[in-house]
Design a protein around this motif. Structure first.
Motif, PDB file in Angstrom:
ATOM      1  N   ALA B 245       0.840  -1.204   0.000  1.00  0.00           N
ATOM      2  CA  ALA B 245       0.000   0.000   0.000  1.00  0.00           C
ATOM      3  C   ALA B 245       0.877   1.256   0.000  1.00  0.00           C
ATOM      4  CB  ALA B 245      -0.919  -0.005   1.217  1.00  0.00           C
ATOM      5  N   ALA B 248       2.122   1.654  -3.495  1.00  0.00           N
ATOM      6  CA  ALA B 248       1.036   2.084  -4.386  1.00  0.00           C
ATOM      7  C   ALA B 248       0.748   3.565  -4.201  1.00  0.00           C
ATOM      8  CB  ALA B 248      -0.226   1.262  -4.115  1.00  0.00           C
ATOM      9  N   ASN B 249       0.688   3.995  -2.940  1.00  0.00           N
ATOM     10  CA  ASN B 249       0.384   5.405  -2.695  1.00  0.00           C
ATOM     11  C   ASN B 249       1.519   6.304  -3.156  1.00  0.00           C
ATOM     12  OD1 ASN B 249      -2.126   4.817  -1.729  1.00  0.00           O
ATOM     13  ND2 ASN B 249      -1.518   4.816   0.430  1.00  0.00           N
ATOM     14  N   ARG B 252       1.295   6.554  -6.898  1.00  0.00           N
ATOM     15  CA  ARG B 252      -0.040   6.951  -7.364  1.00  0.00           C
ATOM     16  C   ARG B 252      -0.681   5.841  -8.198  1.00  0.00           C
ATOM     17  NH1 ARG B 252       1.223   9.832  -3.410  1.00  0.00           N
ATOM     18  NH2 ARG B 252       0.429  11.929  -3.415  1.00  0.00           N
ATOM     19  N   GLY B 253      -0.464   4.608  -7.776  1.00  0.00           N
ATOM     20  CA  GLY B 253      -1.024   3.482  -8.514  1.00  0.00           C
ATOM     21  C   GLY B 253      -2.056   2.756  -7.682  1.00  0.00           C
ATOM     22  N   THR B 254      -2.355   1.516  -8.041  1.00  0.00           N
ATOM     23  CA  THR B 254      -3.288   0.730  -7.238  1.00  0.00           C
ATOM     24  C   THR B 254      -2.598  -0.537  -6.764  1.00  0.00           C
ATOM     25  OG1 THR B 254      -4.197  -0.288  -9.239  1.00  0.00           O
ATOM     26  CG2 THR B 254      -5.382   1.593  -8.349  1.00  0.00           C
ATOM     27  N   ALA B 255      -3.018  -0.974  -5.576  1.00  0.00           N
ATOM     28  CA  ALA B 255      -2.432  -2.164  -4.968  1.00  0.00           C
ATOM     29  C   ALA B 255      -3.349  -3.357  -5.190  1.00  0.00           C
ATOM     30  CB  ALA B 255      -2.225  -1.936  -3.478  1.00  0.00           C
ATOM     31  N   LEU B 256      -2.773  -4.456  -5.588  1.00  0.00           N
ATOM     32  CA  LEU B 256      -3.547  -5.700  -5.726  1.00  0.00           C
ATOM     33  C   LEU B 256      -2.850  -6.753  -4.876  1.00  0.00           C
ATOM     34  CD1 LEU B 256      -5.691  -7.533  -7.030  1.00  0.00           C
ATOM     35  CD2 LEU B 256      -4.182  -7.775  -9.006  1.00  0.00           C
ATOM     36  N   HIS B 272      -8.148  -6.614 -12.865  1.00  0.00           N
ATOM     37  CA  HIS B 272      -7.851  -5.406 -12.086  1.00  0.00           C
ATOM     38  C   HIS B 272      -7.327  -4.293 -12.993  1.00  0.00           C
ATOM     39  CE1 HIS B 272      -6.498  -3.184  -8.416  1.00  0.00           C
ATOM     40  NE2 HIS B 272      -5.665  -2.658  -9.286  1.00  0.00           N
ATOM     41  N   ARG B 276      -9.767  -1.186 -13.680  1.00  0.00           N
ATOM     42  CA  ARG B 276      -9.443   0.085 -13.045  1.00  0.00           C
ATOM     43  C   ARG B 276      -8.823   1.083 -14.014  1.00  0.00           C
ATOM     44  NH1 ARG B 276      -8.679  -0.792  -7.672  1.00  0.00           N
ATOM     45  NH2 ARG B 276     -10.138  -2.405  -7.002  1.00  0.00           N
TER      46      ARG B 276
ATOM     47  N   ASP C  72      -5.016   4.506   4.262  1.00  0.00           N
ATOM     48  CA  ASP C  72      -3.969   4.411   3.248  1.00  0.00           C
ATOM     49  C   ASP C  72      -4.084   3.113   2.456  1.00  0.00           C
ATOM     50  OD1 ASP C  72      -2.666   6.808   3.163  1.00  0.00           O
ATOM     51  OD2 ASP C  72      -1.273   6.339   4.783  1.00  0.00           O
ATOM     52  N   ILE C  75      -6.873   3.691   0.012  1.00  0.00           N
ATOM     53  CA  ILE C  75      -6.400   4.591  -1.043  1.00  0.00           C
ATOM     54  C   ILE C  75      -5.544   3.814  -2.047  1.00  0.00           C
ATOM     55  CG2 ILE C  75      -4.914   6.589  -1.495  1.00  0.00           C
ATOM     56  CD1 ILE C  75      -5.747   7.472   1.461  1.00  0.00           C
ATOM     57  N   ALA C  76      -4.669   2.958  -1.510  1.00  0.00           N
ATOM     58  CA  ALA C  76      -3.801   2.156  -2.383  1.00  0.00           C
ATOM     59  C   ALA C  76      -4.627   1.189  -3.215  1.00  0.00           C
ATOM     60  CB  ALA C  76      -2.781   1.399  -1.541  1.00  0.00           C
ATOM     61  N   ARG C  77      -5.635   0.575  -2.585  1.00  0.00           N
ATOM     62  CA  ARG C  77      -6.435  -0.422  -3.302  1.00  0.00           C
ATOM     63  C   ARG C  77      -7.192   0.212  -4.457  1.00  0.00           C
ATOM     64  NH1 ARG C  77      -8.685  -3.535   0.893  1.00  0.00           N
ATOM     65  NH2 ARG C  77      -6.610  -4.438   0.726  1.00  0.00           N
ATOM     66  N   PHE C  78      -7.684   1.431  -4.246  1.00  0.00           N
ATOM     67  CA  PHE C  78      -8.550   2.031  -5.251  1.00  0.00           C
ATOM     68  C   PHE C  78      -7.908   3.227  -5.959  1.00  0.00           C
ATOM     69  CE2 PHE C  78     -11.378  -0.231  -2.334  1.00  0.00           C
ATOM     70  CZ  PHE C  78     -11.913  -1.121  -3.246  1.00  0.00           C
ATOM     71  N   GLY C  79      -6.618   3.440  -5.750  1.00  0.00           N
ATOM     72  CA  GLY C  79      -5.920   4.504  -6.468  1.00  0.00           C
ATOM     73  C   GLY C  79      -6.479   5.883  -6.176  1.00  0.00           C
ATOM     74  N   GLN C  81      -5.074   8.301  -4.476  1.00  0.00           N
ATOM     75  CA  GLN C  81      -4.064   9.275  -4.080  1.00  0.00           C
ATOM     76  C   GLN C  81      -4.411  10.644  -4.644  1.00  0.00           C
ATOM     77  OE1 GLN C  81      -3.251   6.619  -6.077  1.00  0.00           O
ATOM     78  NE2 GLN C  81      -2.499   5.117  -4.618  1.00  0.00           N
ATOM     79  N   ASP C  82      -4.320  11.636  -3.785  1.00  0.00           N
ATOM     80  CA  ASP C  82      -4.584  13.035  -4.150  1.00  0.00           C
ATOM     81  C   ASP C  82      -6.042  13.286  -4.537  1.00  0.00           C
ATOM     82  OD1 ASP C  82      -1.843  13.466  -3.812  1.00  0.00           O
ATOM     83  OD2 ASP C  82      -1.448  12.931  -5.901  1.00  0.00           O
ATOM     84  N   ALA C 111      -2.845   9.622   2.130  1.00  0.00           N
ATOM     85  CA  ALA C 111      -2.482  10.032   0.768  1.00  0.00           C
ATOM     86  C   ALA C 111      -3.629  10.724   0.041  1.00  0.00           C
ATOM     87  CB  ALA C 111      -2.015   8.810  -0.025  1.00  0.00           C
TER      88      ALA C 111
END
Lengths: 303, 445, 467
Positions: B245, B248-249, B252-256, B272, B276, C72, C75-79, C81-82, C111
């Protein structure tokens, strides 16, 4: 009985002086014997223009679990009137020893609410001297009006027992009624009363009776430990009944075994409703969760 | 993250002491940062073939200071040896010896890049000289000092020195992106590929999946792909989800959170990415584990888990990718292999088998992806400074990290740069290759 | 659909509309029309950190730490950020006074865009579910497009208050102006005033702990020890199976070295549970049945749920797992013994389902928060009780029977633990995922019911539908 005009006291009697007097009177009695006559004083006492202290009121309300509203809780008025009642029992012509009297029962009619801003006239008189299976009992009747007003806003009847005192001319009560077997129900609440519960209530009620204050002071008066004020317990039960009781109600309590501090107290409050689901009455009973002995019971009912 | 020793001997008293004692003197390597020029200093293009002329013209177009003849005593940023017209071993001497004196003028962190032809299918004499370039370059790389590297571009028949992938590789080798790549060749197999519109954002508009991205090399790959403009999906096992996570943050991406050895891993990755982000262009197989044990003591658990995660999972996911309608537009797969898989490593039979397997898999998969303009390659890291290698005992670590021409360990970012290059459009003509990022480690090929 | 339901809830609501003619009623009619164009609030997904038994992995973590970690992860799971989210609402039951703006502070530490507004909410254990319902309604009204609901609690890092005596002295001291006055105030301090006041889970009005209250209810409904142990056993078994199947892979982000709820005992057995000694209700007339095994332990943890309008979810390429259909809150008079402390959902659910024209048989997944095994079983018993149905719910007979095969199928609080305010978010995210996977049943979207009991005799329940 005593229908005459009460004696108007210039100021609120000091409870601590009354207790000292009572102790002196008790000593006197031991030496000189009981005063002649078995009648109650024919006059009552009255104190006018009594004003509740708002700080004290707030502390009282918080202690017993009432919201700090401007309305005086019924138990708080009892505490206000208590010195007046005590002064009656402290009279030289009062036939029973004040110290060691046991509070058996208390009934209050709160007819309409009293606010702390209102100056109060408080009267008290003794009534109904009668036999009890283990002594002599009487009622102390107190009435509270808003100064200058006619209507009694609050009326309290406290029944006290002078244990082991049998007055001439009063028939002995018939054979003692066996108290019904008490089986503790499931509690709706359990109070954890600390060893300082007596001191805390004394501080807000002004009732510094030594039996409530500490183990030592209680032992001095023959108790094994200090005990909780009965009116503290009853006032907490009244507070627990909550807002359903409204502005005017009848509140009674019958005391059985005293609560030795510290102690948990089991409580059950049950509500009785009309068919239309309106509040009719709340019954309460309290007991010792360990021994199962009943401490007190009573009810709060719509007037 | 330059190691303490390297920092110590790179300046002042430490440098002098190390010199006197004959200790290794690793250089602080020039590494890429966005906006940085490809290379500072003039580039000497040596060679007389049409390819050399075309290449020189192209370098001029990149605003580089190009020399077709050496100016004595002039500090050179790079020497490009264009050897794409050699037909027999005798042809080698002239361009090589012409360029040789210029090696003295090569600046620290300078570059030597050879451009030659593949030997396969050539006449024996041509094959000899072409393969000879291999030996020449690898030896030359070992002679270079002060962070300078030597690498080679090998052109297949019909692929010109200015084909997109050749230019892409040249720009990669010249730049700081290839800091820890030394003594290596990349083969340009076809004219496929396209140079980026913006050299600082070569992956703009791409959606990339990086497995094992929670930390170390995987996290560096995610950061580098993000820096190069890609939208990144980071994947790691659920138990690494907190680090994942964070990555990802950061990018600025997504975590799987996904165990890549699950049967449905490929489908879930595709779902995914497409769900997304609309599409899927790049998959980086970085997830890998080690369960070291001498083979004599090896058990089923250690063996099967390493094979399962490191190669079986990649094969299964690739199958899903190849079958998917969402992986059809010039897709890129880059796998992380290991020098262990090439040279072997004591106690790592299972790991080396899996990483050797990756190399085989990459070669065999390349033709399958060629139909759709795709490519698949592997990057084989040598000694990289990571949390994992930080746990190696000090003495062993010190030896391991000095055992290469650059006399230091690489950084995760060095591996990531190679992967980012292979994942770019420019590298389209490179497929089925293994690029080592090892500072020319002394062991292995 | 719930709009239709609300318009027939009582004559008061409809009289306004009927009094046509005046400008005011016209406006009302117009706003009613607009209200009927309510949007859908969908659950996009959720994230929580594993729940840890108090004194365990999160001992030193504050509510803000844990809520930020949960945010967080989301936020990471669904993108996100910002991203400027419409609003974030969360809360904690055990809260430090310094955390007066807990949720906003967590947002600032996350984030998300720093321009994301946030507020704290607290409704005891129903906090998490209530944030979902409240924010869901804002989305339905079109006030916001996206929202994050959540909750957090730490019993490890619980606030310790100074004693009443010390507190009063300190406050008075602060108000005092002159030195002699201050000394006088200080002289009031007694040694016992220096002992801190730890929070407890006792009900203020009854002095009974939640466990003691439930023990009364458990006894009242004659719930057996065996039935409670079986429910606890199923909770552990179901939760363990869900973990094995990877159910939580996209619902949970590890934290502080934990990747599973630390209370989970995958290897527990009915025998082990049966061997535990009762801890609540030991002074009741009936046999004590409530043990540490069939009661939830004190737990630390945090959860979040991402809610959105359909348009927002589509624009962001995010999944739409389930729709938040409707919610209902209820409360009971436990102070006077009329009902058990945790029995409010027994009243809320019948009201909610009636409003939506549903019965228990229409529900595909029941998520009944396991504060205690006895809570769930007492609620089910009340619903199956003829007299309760008639006298308390005003029905012709019993409310109905819950198909136990649909109850807490991926485990619940007995196994996962129960960080008070975080439980609602845990359930909503899990249920939304289950509903989405189930899709349709007999041609209609799968339905899920959530029931959460709370201190103060409260209960909040909600209805979710597969999207």
């Amino acid at each position: 009985m005593n229908t005459g005009q009460p004696i108007i006291l210039g100021e609120m009697p000091s409870l601590s002086k009354l207790y000292v007097n009572a102790a002196a009177a008790a000593a006197r009695r031991r030496i000189l014997g009981s005063p002649a006559g078995a009648g109650l004083p024919s006059v009552g006492h009255e104190v006018r223009g009594v004003q509740a202290d708002v700080g004290n009121l707030t502390a009282y309300q918080h202690l017993i679990g009432e919201t700090a509203s401007d309305v005086l809780p019924a138990g708080f008025i009892h505490a206000l009137a208590f010195p007046v009642a005590m002064s009656v029992m402290n009279r030289d012509d009062f036939p029973l020893p004040l110290l060691g009297m046991i509070h058996l029962r208390n009934v209050v009619e709160q007819r309409s609410p009293v606010r702390f801003t209102e100056p109060l006239d408080i009267t008290a008189r003794a009534e109904a001297l009668r036999a009890h299976r283990s002594g002599t009992q009487l009622d102390l009747v107190a009435e509270v009006r808003v100064s200058g007003g006619e209507a009694v806003r609050w009326r309290g009847i406290s029944t006290y027992l002078a244990k082991g005192v049998f007055l001439p001319g009063i028939d002995k009560a018939s054979a003692s009624v066996r108290p019904e077997d008490f089986k503790a129900p499931d509690p709706t609440a359990v109070w954890q009363l600390g060893v300082d519960a007596g001191r805390a209530y004394a501080a807000v009620s002004g009732d510094f009776n030594p039996i409530h204050l500490s183990v030592l002071s209680a032992k001095a008066l023959g108790m094994r430990r200090s005990i909780a004020h009965g009116m503290y317990l009853a006032s907490r039960a009244l507070a627990d009944v909550g807002a359903a009781k409204g502005d005017s109600f009848r509140w009674d309590v019958t005391f059985e075994a005293p609560v030795f501090l510290p102690a948990p107290v089991g409580l059950d409050i049950s509500t009785v409703q009309t068919d239309g689901a309106a509040w009719l009455r709340s019954d309460y009973v309290a007991w010792n969760p360990r021994s199962g002995r009943k401490h007190f019971s009573g009810s709060v009912a719509a007037l | 993250m330059t190691d303490t020793y390297t920092r110590l001997v790179s300046k002042g008293l430490g440098r002098d002491v190390a010199k006197k004692l004959g200790l290794p003197q690793p250089a602080v390597l020039r590494r890429y940062e966005p906006g940085q020029p490809l290379i500072s200093g003039p580039v000497l293009v040596e060679g007389s073939s049409p390819g050399a002329d075309a290449l020189a013209a192209q370098l001029l177009e990149w605003d580089l200071d190009v020399r077709r003849h050496a100016v004595p005593k002039e500090r050179l940023g790079a020497i490009v040896l264009v050897l794409d017209d050699l037909e027999s071993p005798a042809d080698l001497e002239q361009p090589v010896l012409t360029a040789a004196p210029s090696l003295r003028d090569l600046a620290p962190n300078g570059r030597v890049v050879t451009v030659s032809r593949a030997s396969d299918g050539a006449t024996p004499a041509a094959a000899a000289v072409r393969q000879g370039v291999d030996g020449l370059l690898r030896s030359l790389a070992k002679e270079l000092r002060a962070g300078a590297t030597g690498n080679g571009i090998v052109l297949a028949e019909d692929v010109s020195a200015t084909s997109p992938a050749a230019l892409g590789a040249l720009s990669f080798f010249l730049s700081g992106r290839s800091a820890f790549v030394d003594g290596q060749f990349v083969r340009i197999g076809s004219t496929a590929g396209r140079l980026p519109a913006d050299a600082d954002k070569p992956l703009a508009g791409k959606v990339a999946v990086v497995t094992g991205a929670a930390r170390g090399i995987g996290a560096a790959i995610a950061r580098t792909l993000h820096r190069d403009g890609a939208t990144v999906v980071v994947v790691d096992i659920p138990t690494a989800g907190d680090h994942l996570a964070d990555v990802a943050n950061e990018v600025r991406g997504t975590a799987l959170q996904l165990d890549v050895s699950r049967d449905d891993a490929g489908q879930r990755i595709i779902d995914h990415a497409v769900g997304r982000h609309g599409h899927l262009d790049i998959v980086v197989h970085n997830a890998g584990i080690t369960r070291d044990k001498l083979l004599v003591n090896m058990d089923h658990g250690r063996w099967s888990s390493v094979i399962g995660v490191n190669i079986a999972a990649q094969l299964r996911i690739n199958e899903e990718l190849l079958a998917s309608e969402h992986f059809r537009s010039a897709p890129r797969i880059v796998s992380v292999a290991s020098t262990s898989g090439i040279a072997g490593n004591r106690g790592q039979t299972n790991y080396a088998a899996s990483k050797g397997g990756v190399i085989g898999m990459v070669r065999a998969t390349a033709p399958l992806l060629a139909e759709r303009g795709g490519s698949i390659n592997a990057v084989a890291p040598g000694f990289i400074e990571t949390e994992m290698t930080a746990r190696i005992p000090f003495a062993t670590r010190e030896v391991a990290r000095r055992l290469n021409s650059l006399q230091q360990g690489g950084r995760p970012e060095d591996v990531a740069e190679a992967i980012a290059f292979l994942a770019s459009d420019a590298a389209g003509g490179i497929s089925g290759e293994v690029l080592r990022v090892c500072g020319q480690n002394l062991v292995g090929a | 659909m719930s709009v239709d339901g609300q318009s027939v809830t009582g004559p008061e609501e409809t009289t306004n509309v009927r009094a046509a003619g005046s400008p005011q009623s016209l406006r009302e009619a117009q706003s009613l029309r607009e209200a009927q164009a309510l949007r859908k609030a969908v659950v996009v997904g959720g994230n929580r950190i594993p729940f840890a038994r108090t004194g365990g992995a999160y001992t030193k973590s504050s509510n803000q730490d844990m809520l930020t970690a949960a945010l967080d992860g989301l936020i990471a799971r669904f993108g996100l950020q910002d991203e400027r989210i419409g609003e974030v609402a969360a809360g904690a039951v055990l809260k430090h006074s310094r955390d007066f703006n807990l949720t906003r502070e967590a947002v600032l530490g996350s984030a998300l865009s720093a321009e994301t507004p946030a507020y704290d909410l607290q409704q005891a254990c129903a906090t998490g579910l209530e944030t979902v319902l409240g924010l869901g309604n804002k989305i339905r009204l079109g006030q916001i497009q996206s929202a994050i609901a959540g909750g957090v609690d730490s019993a490890s890092d619980a606030p310790i208050a100074v004693s009443e005596g010390l507190r009063e002295v300190l406050l008075d001291l602060n108000r005092a102006k002159a030195l002699p006055q201050r000394l006088q105030i200080l002289a009031r301090l007694r040694p016992k005033d220096l002992a801190p006041d730890a929070p407890n889970t006792g009900e203020p009005r009854t002095g009974l702990s939640m466990g003691e209250h439930q023990a009364l209810t458990t006894a009242q409904w004659k719930i057996t020890r065996q039935a409670q142990d079986e429910l606890a056993y199923n909770s552990h078994r179901n939760l363990a199976a869900a973990y094995e199947a990877g159910f939580f892979d996209d619902l949970l982000t590890p934290y502080r070295g934990l990747s599973r709820d630390s209370n989970l005992r995958a290897d527990t057995t009915l025998e082990k549970l049966a061997s535990l000694k009762p801890v609540f209700g030991r002074n009741l007339g009936s046999e004590a049945t409530m043990t540490a095994g069939n009661s939830t332990p004190l737990t630390d943890g945090a959860s979040t749920v991402l809610l959105a309008s359909e348009e927002w979810a589509d624009q962001h390429g995010l999944p739409k797992l389930a729709t938040v259909l409707d919610g209902e809150a209820a409360a009971v008079d436990f102070v006077h013994g009329k009902d058990g402390l945790l029995m409010a959902p027994a009243f809320a659910v019948p009201r909610l389902l009636a409003r939506n024209g549903l019965t228990l048989d229409d529900i595909d997944f029941f998520e009944i928060h396991e504060a205690f095994a006895g809570t769930v079983l007492s609620t089910l018993a009340a619903w199956e009780d003829e007299e309760f149905g008639r006298t308390r719910l005003g029905l012709d007979g019993a409310f109905g029977k819950v198909d136990r095969a649909r109850l807490n199928v991926n485990g619940s609080s007995l196994a996962a633990g129960h960080p008070f305010a975080a439980t609602g978010g845990r359930i909503v995210a899990s249920l939304a995922k289950m509903l989405h996977a189930k899709g349709t049943v007999d041609g209609r979207p799968a339905l899920g019911l959530i029931s959460v009991c709370a201190a103060g005799g409260q209960g909040v329940v909600a209805l979710l539908e597969a999207h």
